[in-house]
Motif scaffolding. Structure first.
Motif: not given
Length: 308
Positions: A67, A69, A75, A104, A139-140
């Protein structure tokens, strides 16, 4: 899929981050004067945190488990998501055009009556299913078209599940149920046992490690489920009606523990429920009915003493 085949899908092993020392404080969620919650006679030192040694592991983590980003990016993100089931010649839309962003560190409560679509939504958030239409990002990463082995890998590394019915394997003892996620991740057995012992200390069940689920109370089973959900130190905790099979007092202890994980550890906690009382723990509440989001309510964080 056989157990061997399931384990074979978990070839990418998680390199867990540290569990902060403050997590130990959440062990006080049980009342030592209560027989069900005061049976921990372990002399183990919780300062010997086995997770703090994991940084030296040489195994590379999956990109999805990192994590790292922009915190402004969600998220989890659902964009125009539909879930349609074929019932004979009739199609039934359990979810209709869902748009949702989860960030997140949130404590998100998904609230809705029976048949509202909240369980279907939980399955998508937990990578247990994929949408019929629309896109799910974790998470993209677009995971909407992932196959079961890829989804299983993500579930094993990123999401800790707590179910209403506990979902403990009846033939495995307490310690073995907690060890299971780490076995899927091919964790070294000695390290895994230290982690399982540490987690059982935290939830106050170190003296029950050799008990079968049939020898535990409902509250104890749910605490085993919590310990299991934390086994690989996932960033996301997903709870489906976590207090549904518990009495009020035990349910409150469980919720205080989840609240502690959120407040002290920064875990992203998602609770799916029909119980309005759980709203007081939330940073945001998603109200769902007939497969659609009615509204999303942002809430001010309550102080812990207000929750007791």
């Amino acid at each position: 899929m056989t157990l061997t085949e399931i384990i074979e899908t978990f070839k990418t092993k998680l390199n867990p981050s540290k569990i902060m020392d403050s997590l130990e404080k959440t062990a006080s969620f049980y009342d030592e004067s209560d027989n069900d919650f005061g049976e921990d006679d372990s002399g183990d030192d919780l300062k010997n945190n086995p997770y703090s040694n994991s940084a030296s592991d040489s195994v590379k983590s999956s990109g999805l488990t990192k994590i790292t980003r922009d915190e402004k990016e969600p998220l989890i993100k659902l964009t125009d998501v539909w879930k349609i089931y074929q019932m004979g010649e009739v199609e039934f839309a359990a979810l209709r055009g869902i748009n949702l962003e989860i960030y997140e560190g949130e404590f998100l409560v998904v609230l809705g009556p029976s048949g509202s679509g909240k369980s279907t939504l939980m399955n998508l958030l937990g990578c247990l299913d994929i949408p019929s239409e629309g896109t799910v990002y974790l998470n993209s990463e677009d995971i909407s078209g992932f196959d079961e082995s890829e989804l299983a890998r993500i579930r094993g590394q990123m999401i800790g599940f707590i179910f209403q019915s506990f979902n403990l394997l009846p033939t495995l003892r307490t310690e073995e149920n907690v060890l299971l996620p780490m076995e899927f991740q091919e964790e070294d057995i000695q390290i895994a046992r230290k982690k399982a012992s540490y987690l059982l200390d935290i939830v106050g069940l170190s003296d029950k490690k050799h008990n079968l689920p049939s020898q535990l109370s409902g509250g104890q089973k749910q605490r085993v489920a919590i310990a299991r959900s934390l086994a690989v130190n996932p960033p996301i905790i997903l709870a489906d009606e976590p207090t549904g099979n518990l009495d009020t007092k035990t349910g409150n202890y469980i919720l205080e523990f989840l609240h502690g994980l959120h407040e002290r550890e920064g875990k992203t906690v998602i609770v799916v429920t029909h119980d309005l009382d759980l709203v007081k723990y939330a940073t945001r509440v998603v109200y769902i009915r007939d497969g659609e989001i009615e509204k999303i309510e942002k809430r001010t964080k309550s102080e812990p003493e207000e929750l007791k």
